[in-house]
Design a protein around this motif. Structure first.
Motif, mmCIF file in Angstrom:
data_model
loop_
_atom_site.group_PDB
_atom_site.id
_atom_site.type_symbol
_atom_site.label_atom_id
_atom_site.label_comp_id
_atom_site.label_asym_id
_atom_site.label_seq_id
_atom_site.Cartn_x
_atom_site.Cartn_y
_atom_site.Cartn_z
ATOM 1 N N ASN A 884 145.137 16.340 22.656
ATOM 2 C CA ASN A 884 144.441 17.773 23.475
ATOM 3 C C ASN A 884 143.964 18.289 23.680
ATOM 4 O OD1 ASN A 884 144.488 17.533 26.498
ATOM 5 N ND2 ASN A 884 146.646 18.264 25.919
ATOM 6 N N ASN A 885 142.309 17.978 22.912
ATOM 7 C CA ASN A 885 141.306 19.097 23.225
ATOM 8 C C ASN A 885 140.261 19.496 24.088
ATOM 9 O OD1 ASN A 885 139.355 17.920 21.478
ATOM 10 N ND2 ASN A 885 140.701 18.076 19.719
ATOM 11 N N VAL A 886 139.310 20.118 23.792
ATOM 12 C CA VAL A 886 138.396 19.513 24.416
ATOM 13 C C VAL A 886 137.201 19.282 24.463
ATOM 14 C CG1 VAL A 886 136.712 21.660 23.934
ATOM 15 C CG2 VAL A 886 136.122 21.467 26.281
ATOM 16 N N LEU A 887 136.743 18.554 23.186
ATOM 17 C CA LEU A 887 135.805 17.737 22.863
ATOM 18 C C LEU A 887 136.612 16.130 22.847
ATOM 19 C CD1 LEU A 887 135.575 19.606 19.139
ATOM 20 C CD2 LEU A 887 133.480 18.450 20.662
ATOM 21 N N LYS A 888 137.515 16.239 22.643
ATOM 22 C CA LYS A 888 138.183 14.627 22.951
ATOM 23 C C LYS A 888 138.177 14.274 24.286
ATOM 24 C CE LYS A 888 139.249 12.817 18.743
ATOM 25 N NZ LYS A 888 138.761 11.737 18.571
ATOM 26 N N ASN A 889 138.575 15.531 25.572
ATOM 27 C CA ASN A 889 138.515 14.956 26.509
ATOM 28 C C ASN A 889 137.139 15.129 27.369
ATOM 29 O OD1 ASN A 889 141.501 14.925 27.173
ATOM 30 N ND2 ASN A 889 142.104 17.193 26.992
ATOM 31 N N LEU A 894 133.905 17.373 37.657
ATOM 32 C CA LEU A 894 134.470 17.855 38.757
ATOM 33 C C LEU A 894 135.555 18.233 39.845
ATOM 34 C CD1 LEU A 894 133.673 20.729 40.841
ATOM 35 C CD2 LEU A 894 132.378 19.130 43.034
ATOM 36 N N GLU A 895 136.208 16.189 39.314
ATOM 37 C CA GLU A 895 137.356 16.389 39.916
ATOM 38 C C GLU A 895 138.872 16.880 39.257
ATOM 39 O OE1 GLU A 895 140.133 12.407 41.129
ATOM 40 O OE2 GLU A 895 138.124 12.527 40.750
ATOM 41 N N MET A 896 138.363 17.008 37.422
ATOM 42 C CA MET A 896 139.084 17.710 36.844
ATOM 43 C C MET A 896 138.630 19.213 37.081
ATOM 44 S SD MET A 896 137.882 15.822 32.993
ATOM 45 C CE MET A 896 139.486 16.311 32.415
ATOM 46 N N VAL A 897 137.777 20.184 36.908
ATOM 47 C CA VAL A 897 137.890 21.175 36.646
ATOM 48 C C VAL A 897 138.970 21.852 38.487
ATOM 49 C CG1 VAL A 897 137.126 23.281 36.960
ATOM 50 C CG2 VAL A 897 136.552 21.337 35.329
ATOM 51 N N THR A 898 138.467 21.138 39.038
ATOM 52 C CA THR A 898 139.630 21.453 40.573
ATOM 53 C C THR A 898 140.463 20.904 41.053
ATOM 54 O OG1 THR A 898 137.764 19.423 41.939
ATOM 55 C CG2 THR A 898 136.338 21.601 41.762
ATOM 56 N N ASN A 899 140.860 20.190 40.370
ATOM 57 C CA ASN A 899 142.197 19.782 40.399
ATOM 58 C C ASN A 899 143.649 20.944 40.069
ATOM 59 O OD1 ASN A 899 144.689 17.907 40.552
ATOM 60 N ND2 ASN A 899 143.323 16.071 40.138
ATOM 61 N N ASP A 900 144.869 20.566 41.443
ATOM 62 C CA ASP A 900 145.990 21.532 40.973
ATOM 63 C C ASP A 900 146.171 21.458 39.788
ATOM 64 O OD1 ASP A 900 144.927 22.826 43.612
ATOM 65 O OD2 ASP A 900 146.267 21.388 44.369
ATOM 66 N N ASP A 901 146.546 20.214 39.807
ATOM 67 C CA ASP A 901 147.640 20.093 37.999
ATOM 68 C C ASP A 901 145.977 19.824 36.879
ATOM 69 O OD1 ASP A 901 149.016 18.507 36.302
ATOM 70 O OD2 ASP A 901 148.966 16.452 36.683
ATOM 71 N N TRP A 902 146.415 21.145 36.167
ATOM 72 C CA TRP A 902 145.660 20.898 35.372
ATOM 73 C C TRP A 902 147.157 21.219 33.300
ATOM 74 C CZ3 TRP A 902 140.361 20.938 34.033
ATOM 75 C CH2 TRP A 902 140.109 21.054 32.710
ATOM 76 N N GLN A 903 146.386 20.450 32.724
ATOM 77 C CA GLN A 903 147.359 19.892 32.185
ATOM 78 C C GLN A 903 146.778 20.024 30.962
ATOM 79 O OE1 GLN A 903 150.369 16.276 32.605
ATOM 80 N NE2 GLN A 903 150.818 17.860 34.173
ATOM 81 N N PHE A 904 145.845 20.813 30.410
ATOM 82 C CA PHE A 904 144.782 21.017 29.030
ATOM 83 C C PHE A 904 144.882 22.416 28.540
ATOM 84 C CE2 PHE A 904 142.733 18.256 32.225
ATOM 85 C CZ PHE A 904 143.392 16.924 31.299
ATOM 86 N N PRO A 905 145.576 22.493 26.895
ATOM 87 C CA PRO A 905 145.358 23.786 26.422
ATOM 88 C C PRO A 905 144.789 24.727 26.540
ATOM 89 C CG PRO A 905 145.109 21.964 25.047
ATOM 90 C CD PRO A 905 145.249 21.183 25.984
ATOM 91 N N SER A 907 141.088 26.477 29.085
ATOM 92 C CA SER A 907 140.789 26.921 30.545
ATOM 93 C C SER A 907 139.344 26.313 30.694
ATOM 94 C CB SER A 907 140.499 28.317 30.842
ATOM 95 O OG SER A 907 139.069 28.982 29.830
ATOM 96 N N ARG A 908 140.226 26.474 32.269
ATOM 97 C CA ARG A 908 138.476 25.026 33.102
ATOM 98 C C ARG A 908 137.582 25.868 32.695
ATOM 99 N NH1 ARG A 908 143.569 24.978 36.297
ATOM 100 N NH2 ARG A 908 143.035 23.812 37.953
ATOM 101 N N GLN A 909 137.371 27.467 32.820
ATOM 102 C CA GLN A 909 136.234 28.073 32.182
ATOM 103 C C GLN A 909 135.735 27.162 30.861
ATOM 104 O OE1 GLN A 909 135.454 32.265 32.570
ATOM 105 N NE2 GLN A 909 133.566 31.257 31.233
#
Length: 952
Positions: A884-889, A894-905, A907-909
């Motif tokens: 569960n990392n920035v490369l695999k995901n 835009l839908e992911m980054v603006t979603n209220d549910d952020w379950q990634f280890p 940041s959005r930035q």
């Protein structure tokens, strides 16, 4: 800076950037870099013998003057080509829009959803109008598509038929002449016997595997083929039909008769004539043949979040992946033209198409009824848009018609045909009547019987009953405002060259200058039929002959054929010319083609189509051709050696120093050397195919010579040949081209896709000898700069003997597997940084092949390198135990980054704006990664909602 020098606009690197780049690379100057890159024994001793470059203004003035030498007559020749009206909203927003014409083949679905949707529309349009279950995303031209049908059915014939020694294919005598010529070319090397005859007297007891019919016939007669198809099926004979797509609005679609394939061209759906192309052909068939379809199919699937997504379906069916097991070498579609044709159907919708088809048909009836009053006999008993007319003294009629600036199709001394089209007006009908009145010396004024009835000159049994284009997309965008917004909506989903560098190794995505593109919209270039008399196309003739001479100088060869309309067609043409050369010397037994393991996949496919047997030669640990293995195989097969196919510089991005030794070895053993011109961008002005010892090469005008890729076509793949091969260059049955002992046609039109040859003509004309050479140097400089900026963080797999890359290089991503990172993860993460990935896993699995081209600036090269170096840090932070990392995901929508549910280890930035420059010009992918397996299990290739299908 001299603002009139085109090279300064085309080449991205400025003079002030050179010291920094030389320091990074570790050279004193450009001369040292070129010395260390290209072997001494193949360097050109003098500059290209071409004129100095001219400014953009001078070019546009020149090309306007040249255009005026073309005479735009009202042309009713037909034979598969018709004047059409390109809606201005499509011309301005697609044909003239770099957001559409600079995009690449949609291999990365996440940044190609717009193109993919437009192509899905095209497939739906074709399936609906033909009555077939599945269609591909376009082929090169109608004749090529017919030949692909012949070969596909050849592969699908029954086991019993495969045992038979004689393999026969029936071709109706109603077929277009250019199609028959191309069928002959394709049939001979495959051992197919063509039998041309009358479908009404065809003997079904003969041993045939397939048949091809023309609907309507070449001179306009509409035949009822239902009985023929029924008898053919009873005798296990598969049937293909070449159909006029506009006629299918009024005629019974061939799919209703149970045929196996329907092919044709969509040129009359808003595509300029362009003296023969480019145009998008269609190929429709039964779903059971989906694994055998040539070209590409766009399919519906879902992404990681379950959202609807499109992608190129069944990619393992791509012919270049099958190599010598391929049944076709087609790897180029005509995407830009298919997008335009599909949009034409979207804009007009089913009612609009019906109006256009009715208008054409009733104007044809009007002409027929009025000619009858003049005592002129019309021979077709049923027709859509073409009349076959019996006349005496054809020469006199021709004289009167040409004086009135009108072209007919002159069949023989007593018969002509006249094909009307969408652009035919009432005024044009009046002009035609005046011509025939003068011809028969009819003194009285003739009342034109305008056919306003609902009757048709089509039998009831052949009138279309089935609905078509019922999907919402074809019934929603009929105002210009709506279509403009729909086109823009799709464009925003696609990353093209107008957004950022596309560094695809082997694909050369360079600048397509606006000044090169502008003339494509001009009527004096766009509205010329390919079969008009040569004196009506003097502008085209001058441009094409000059381009041929320019390419002769650049390659060092004696002659050029511009007929092949894709790179793979060029490969095939080159090998067929070699085949003809050997046969002329009584050595037709030579059929062995040596191909290095590193070669492009189309190479072995082309060789097999040309009737050759492929023998693969090894490459050594440095990626170079294994000389010992090559010598052993060349000598082993010396009695039957036909050719070696070699890419130079190599697919690994290296100028192999043994190349002259390699070509001499082949010649010493009786073979000819075919050079694949995919990497010609590294040769122009510095070396050439003749100097390395090749005998023929194809050139990708859509790579080295700046024709845009258009999302996967148009392409042009001319062949340049040495003196001994010159006599065998291909001809055309209607307008003679080629050599004294010419092979039959390679593509439908005499000079292939003539319209886009204007782009390469302008590219060479404006750059001139010095500019062309400097462009090559800049391409080599940029590649080596990237290579050395990435040094220590990414391993470059191969380099020349002095440590240099050519115009491209391969970086090895396999070591990152220990972190759980695959090359695909890097490719998808680059999207978040605003870049299309380089070529993935070709020619080495687990690698990226990078080619920056000469038209990128230092700032853009640095942005790209910064992105890769930032990704390298992310790789170091990744772990195989925690996927569960920035490369695999990646990529992050835009839908992911603006979603209220952020379950990634992370940041959005970090997900969306990993470097500061990204925020200035952010590109958002419209979907997450596609589910390939779901798409292949549930093959949906038309505009149907995915909810209608359950997962298998």
């Amino acid at each position: 800076m001299n603002t009139e020098v085109f090279a300064a606009r085309h080449i991205g690197i400025a003079e002030k950037d050179l010291p920094q780049m030389f320091e990074t690379i570790g050279v004193e100057n450009m001369e040292q870099l070129i010395y260390e890159t290209i072997p001494d024994d193949i360097k050109l001793k003098k500059a290209l013998d071409l004129p100095e470059g001219i400014s953009e203004h001078e070019f546009l003035t020149h090309i306007q003057e040249l255009a005026q030498k073309n005479k735009v007559f009202k042309t009713y020749i037909g034979l598969g080509y018709h004047e059409s009206l390109t809606p201005s909203v499509i011309k301005r927003n697609i044909l003239e829009n770099p957001g559409w014409y600079t995009a690449y083949t949609p291999y990365q679905a996440e940044i190609a959803q717009g193109r993919l949707e437009a192509l899905l529309n095209f497939q739906t349009m074709v399936s609906d109008l033909t009555g077939m279950e599945i269609a591909n995303a376009s082929l090169l031209d109608e004749s090529t598509a017919a030949a692909e049908a012949m070969t596909m059915l050849f592969e699908l014939r029954s086991r019993q038929q495969k045992k038979d020694e004689t393999v026969k294919f029936f071709v109706s005598e109603e077929i277009l002449p250019q199609t028959l010529s191309l069928l002959k070319t394709r049939a001979v090397p495959l051992g197919i016997e063509l039998v041309v005859g009358d479908h009404e007297t065809f003997d079904f007891s003969e041993d045939f595997y397939g048949a091809l019919l023309q609907y309507p016939g070449k001179f306009g007669q509409v035949h009822d083929y239902a009985n023929f198809v029924e008898k053919a099926k009873a005798n296990e004979i598969k049937v293909a039909v070449a159909a006029d797509i506009l006629s299918l609005v009024l005629l019974t679609p061939p799919g209703e008769w149970g045929v196996d394939v329907v092919v044709g061209t969509t040129q009359r759906f808003g595509i300029p004539l362009g003296y023969g192309g480019p145009h998008a052909a269609f190929f429709a068939t039964k779903e059971e043949y989906k694994r055998s379809i040539p070209g590409r199919i766009i399919g519906v699937t879902k992404d990681t979040d379950g959202n609807r997504a499109l992608r190129m379906a069944l990619q393992t069916r791509e012919q270049h992946i099958k190599r010598d097991k391929a049944t076709s070498n087609i790897c180029t579609a005509q995407v830009l033209l298919a997008v335009m044709a599909g949009m034409y159907a979207v804009y007009h919708g089913p009612k609009g198409l019906k109006y256009i088809a009715d208008k054409v048909h009733h104007k044809t009836r009007t002409l027929a009824l009025t000619l009858d009053k003049l005592g002129i006999k019309q021979l077709n008993t049923a027709f859509f848009d073409t009349l076959k007319i019996q006349v005496d003294k054809v020469d006199r009629l021709k004289e009167i018609a040409e004086f009135s600036e009108v072209n007919f199709n002159y069949i023989d001394n007593n018969i002509i045909s006249i094909s009307l089209n969408e652009a035919t007006s009432d005024k044009d009908i009046l002009q035609l009547i005046k011509i025939f009145s003068a011809f028969v010396d009819f003194k009285e004024s003739v009342k034109i019987d305008v056919d306003s009835s609902t009757e048709q000159s089509i039998p009831e049994s052949l009138q279309r009953k089935a609905p078509y284009l019922e999907h919402e997309v074809f019934n929603s965008y009929h105002s210009e405002t709506e279509l403009m917004r729909y086109i823009k909506k799709l464009e925003r989903k696609d990353l093209a060259l107008n957004h950022s560098m596309i560094s695809l190794g082997s694909c050369t995505m360079k600048l397509n200058a606006a000044s090169e593109m502008l003339p494509l919209s001009w009527a004096h270039w766009g509205n010329i039929h390919p079969f008009v008399p040569l004196n009506q196309a003097e502008g085209y003739q001058e441009m094409l002959k000059t381009l041929e001479q320019q390419l002769n100088v650049i390659t060092g060869f004696a002659a050029t054929s511009l007929q092949p309309n894709s790179g793979a067609q060029g490969e095939y043409a080159g090998l067929m010319v070699i085949r003809a050369y050997h046969e002329s010397r009584g050595e037709g037994h030579r059929n062995i083609c040596l191909i290095p393991a590193s070669a492009h996949g189309t190479n072995p496919a082309s060789a097999v189509m040309a009737g050759m047997k492929v023998v693969v030669t090894k490459t050594d640990e440095k990626g170079n051709i294994d000389m010992a293995d090559l010598e052993e195989k060349a000598k082993l097969h010396s009695e039957n050696l036909a050719a070696l196919m070699v890419t130079y510089p190599s697919t690994h991005g290296v100028f192999e120093s043994s190349i002259k030794q390699i070509t001499k070895l082949i010649h010493d053993n009786g073979g000819q050397v075919y050079m694949d011109g995919a990497n010609m961008n590294a040769q122009v002005g510095l070396t050439n195919p003749a100097t390395i010892g090749a005998d023929v090469c194809h050139l990708n005008l859509h790579k080295t010579f700046s024709i845009p890729h258009g999302g996967g076509g148009p392409g042009v793949g001319p062949i340049c040949v040495a003196e001994q091969l010159k006599p065998f260059l291909p001809t055309n049955p209607v307008v003679k081209t080629g050599g004294k002992e010419a092979i039959t046609a390679i593509s439908a039109a005499p000079w292939g896709s003539s319209l886009v040859c204007l782009i390469s003509y302008g590219y060479i004309k404006m750059l001139g000898a010095e500019g062309l050479t400097n462009a090559t140097k800049a391409a080599i400089l940029n590649a080596n700069y990237i290579k050395d900026r990435l040094k220590g963080k990414f391993d470059v797999l191969y380099a020349g003997e002095r440590g240099r890359a050519a115009h491209e290089m391969i970086i090895d991503c396999r070591p990152f597997k220990v972190n759980g990172i695959e090359v695909t993860d890097i490719a998808k993460r680059l999207i978040d940084y605003g870049f299309h990935a380089p070529t993935v896993s070709f020619p080495v699995a687990g690698t990226l092949m990078i080619e920056p081209t000469e038209s990128e600036s230092l700032a853009e090269l640095d942005r790209f390198c910064d992105a890769l170096l930032s990704i390298r840090k992310e790789i170091d932070e990744a772990s195989a135990e925690e996927p569960n990392n920035v490369l695999k995901n990646a990529p992050h929508t835009l839908e992911m980054v603006t979603n209220d549910d952020w379950q990634f280890p992370y940041s959005r930035q970090q997900a969306a704006f990993p470097l500061p420059y990204v925020a200035e010009n952010k590109f958002w992918p419209s979907i997450r990664r596609t589910d390939e397996a779901f798409g292949d299990r549930n093959l949906i290739c038309t505009c149907a909602p995915i909810e209608a299908y359950a997962e298998a």
